[in-house]
Design an enzyme around this catalytic site. Sequence first.
Site, PDB file in Angstrom:
ATOM      1  N   GLU A 152       0.841  -1.203  -0.052  1.00  0.00           N
ATOM      2  CA  GLU A 152      -0.092   0.022   0.172  1.00  0.00           C
ATOM      3  C   GLU A 152       0.694   1.221   0.070  1.00  0.00           C
ATOM      4  O   GLU A 152       1.640   1.444   1.076  1.00  0.00           O
ATOM      5  CB  GLU A 152      -0.793  -0.070   1.353  1.00  0.00           C
ATOM      6  CG  GLU A 152      -1.588   1.183   1.304  1.00  0.00           C
ATOM      7  CD  GLU A 152      -2.532   1.154   2.611  1.00  0.00           C
ATOM      8  OE1 GLU A 152      -2.341   0.367   3.506  1.00  0.00           O
ATOM      9  OE2 GLU A 152      -3.545   2.014   2.646  1.00  0.00           O
ATOM     10  N   GLU A 158       2.825   9.803   7.116  1.00  0.00           N
ATOM     11  CA  GLU A 158       2.900   8.759   7.883  1.00  0.00           C
ATOM     12  C   GLU A 158       4.305   7.967   7.685  1.00  0.00           C
ATOM     13  O   GLU A 158       4.437   6.891   8.369  1.00  0.00           O
ATOM     14  CB  GLU A 158       1.914   7.853   7.653  1.00  0.00           C
ATOM     15  CG  GLU A 158       0.544   8.462   8.163  1.00  0.00           C
ATOM     16  CD  GLU A 158      -0.834   7.484   7.940  1.00  0.00           C
ATOM     17  OE1 GLU A 158      -0.702   6.332   8.071  1.00  0.00           O
ATOM     18  OE2 GLU A 158      -1.721   7.976   6.849  1.00  0.00           O
ATOM     19  N   ASP A 185      -5.539   3.230  -1.482  1.00  0.00           N
ATOM     20  CA  ASP A 185      -6.198   3.787  -0.550  1.00  0.00           C
ATOM     21  C   ASP A 185      -6.365   5.409  -1.082  1.00  0.00           C
ATOM     22  O   ASP A 185      -5.559   6.141  -1.260  1.00  0.00           O
ATOM     23  CB  ASP A 185      -5.275   3.942   0.738  1.00  0.00           C
ATOM     24  CG  ASP A 185      -5.937   4.389   1.940  1.00  0.00           C
ATOM     25  OD1 ASP A 185      -6.759   5.506   1.739  1.00  0.00           O
ATOM     26  OD2 ASP A 185      -5.792   4.067   2.833  1.00  0.00           O
ATOM     27  N   HIS A 188      -4.839   8.407   0.760  1.00  0.00           N
ATOM     28  CA  HIS A 188      -3.573   8.610   0.584  1.00  0.00           C
ATOM     29  C   HIS A 188      -3.196   8.951  -0.943  1.00  0.00           C
ATOM     30  O   HIS A 188      -2.619   9.958  -1.145  1.00  0.00           O
ATOM     31  CB  HIS A 188      -2.496   7.292   0.682  1.00  0.00           C
ATOM     32  CG  HIS A 188      -2.732   6.718   2.141  1.00  0.00           C
ATOM     33  ND1 HIS A 188      -2.403   7.501   3.063  1.00  0.00           N
ATOM     34  CD2 HIS A 188      -3.131   5.448   2.615  1.00  0.00           C
ATOM     35  CE1 HIS A 188      -2.638   6.790   4.386  1.00  0.00           C
ATOM     36  NE2 HIS A 188      -2.825   5.471   4.000  1.00  0.00           N
ATOM     37  N   ARG A 217     -10.662  11.482   5.189  1.00  0.00           N
ATOM     38  CA  ARG A 217     -10.600  10.453   5.700  1.00  0.00           C
ATOM     39  C   ARG A 217     -12.091   9.883   6.615  1.00  0.00           C
ATOM     40  O   ARG A 217     -11.929   9.047   7.466  1.00  0.00           O
ATOM     41  CB  ARG A 217      -9.598  10.060   6.574  1.00  0.00           C
ATOM     42  CG  ARG A 217      -8.836   8.543   6.615  1.00  0.00           C
ATOM     43  CD  ARG A 217      -7.615   8.376   7.193  1.00  0.00           C
ATOM     44  NE  ARG A 217      -7.166   7.140   6.622  1.00  0.00           N
ATOM     45  CZ  ARG A 217      -5.969   6.593   6.965  1.00  0.00           C
ATOM     46  NH1 ARG A 217      -5.154   7.064   7.869  1.00  0.00           N
ATOM     47  NH2 ARG A 217      -5.513   5.684   6.184  1.00  0.00           N
ATOM     48  N   GLU A 246     -11.824   2.363   5.285  1.00  0.00           N
ATOM     49  CA  GLU A 246     -11.025   2.607   6.386  1.00  0.00           C
ATOM     50  C   GLU A 246     -11.141   3.867   6.581  1.00  0.00           C
ATOM     51  O   GLU A 246     -10.402   4.979   5.967  1.00  0.00           O
ATOM     52  CB  GLU A 246      -9.392   2.159   5.973  1.00  0.00           C
ATOM     53  CG  GLU A 246      -8.278   2.169   6.967  1.00  0.00           C
ATOM     54  CD  GLU A 246      -7.201   1.911   6.483  1.00  0.00           C
ATOM     55  OE1 GLU A 246      -6.554   1.079   6.796  1.00  0.00           O
ATOM     56  OE2 GLU A 246      -6.686   2.583   5.453  1.00  0.00           O
TER      57      GLU A 246
HETATM   58  C1  LER Z   1      -2.333   3.826   6.955  1.00  0.00           C
HETATM   59  O1  LER Z   1      -2.846   5.135   7.027  1.00  0.00           O
HETATM   60  C2  LER Z   1      -3.260   2.902   6.238  1.00  0.00           C
HETATM   61  O2  LER Z   1      -3.863   3.304   5.122  1.00  0.00           O
HETATM   62  C3  LER Z   1      -3.249   1.374   6.533  1.00  0.00           C
HETATM   63  O3  LER Z   1      -4.078   0.815   5.498  1.00  0.00           O
HETATM   64  C4  LER Z   1      -1.793   1.144   6.318  1.00  0.00           C
HETATM   65  O4  LER Z   1      -1.524  -0.148   7.246  1.00  0.00           O
HETATM   66 MN    MN Z   2      -5.107   2.522   4.197  1.00  0.00          MN
END
Ligand code: LER
Ligand code: MN
Length: 275
Positions: A152, A158, A185, A188, A217, A246
């Site tokens: 990822e 981070e 993601d 991100h 988020r 997430e």
């Molecule tokens: C961390 O911000 C994230 O997106 C998780 O999926 C990574 O372990």
């Molecule tokens: Mn993630």
Amino acid sequence: MKTSLVVSTPGARFSALVFRDSFSNSLARVASLGFDGVELAVRDPRMVNPAEIARLAEEHRLEVCAIGTGQAYGEDGLSFTDPDPSVRERAIHRIREHLALAWELRAIVILGLIRGKRPPEMPEAEARRLMICGFEACAEEAAKLGVNMVIEPINRYETNLLNTVGETLEVLDELGSSHLGILLDTFHMNIEEPSIAENIRAAGNRIKHVHAADSNRWAPGFGHLDFHEIVNELRSSGYDGFLSAEILPYPDPDTAARKAVETLADVLKFRGAGK
Ligand code: LER
Ligand code: MN
């Protein structure tokens, strides 16, 4: 594509989790909200009972789509790039345990924050070498078990290793493992990529998992990302896996989970012209 929600166990410190409760309670709630699957963020697989999780998943008709591993770094400080070789060894050992759990649950394993952060005194080439060694050791075990893993890209606040899709695709090329793909993601990507759509196209058939979160988020629908465009691009790339939410538990866990499943299910129902 199907919907999923990321959950973890009580006391988990990672912020982007809606439910942190017993798996028995969380899986019941995830199913009653209408998700198709669940993603489990597991700090240490020795603390969970695979047979019990499999039984709960079957009872609630949920697919366990993925096992997240980031808490092994966030809470236990294990990483592939730690200057201490014994910590690196323990990080690889921990992921082997995640792979065994994933094998039992027919899930994939996520390699996110477990790569760690390059410490200021470590040369870039050395950090990259250690990270690749960690990925390779895990890929070898994944191949033995027939389990798939995803790397990822994570935003610059981070980690300083693999922030973008482009950098991650280069590493995947170098590793050349058929058991490794990329996890996109959207949170991100919104920070790091000039264009989310172009990078979904670049990742193409190497996309094996997706974390869906809005620009802030929060749940999809609570920010300004265009999930119709994202889903259309994923469809065009042939992706047919999970959109796993997430997300931060805001304004409260139930509202966040409900908004996520409603927005994602709505977007998945809609088929844009020509896409
Ligand atoms: C961390 O911000 C994230 O997106 C998780 O999926 C990574 O372990
Ligand atoms: Mn993630």
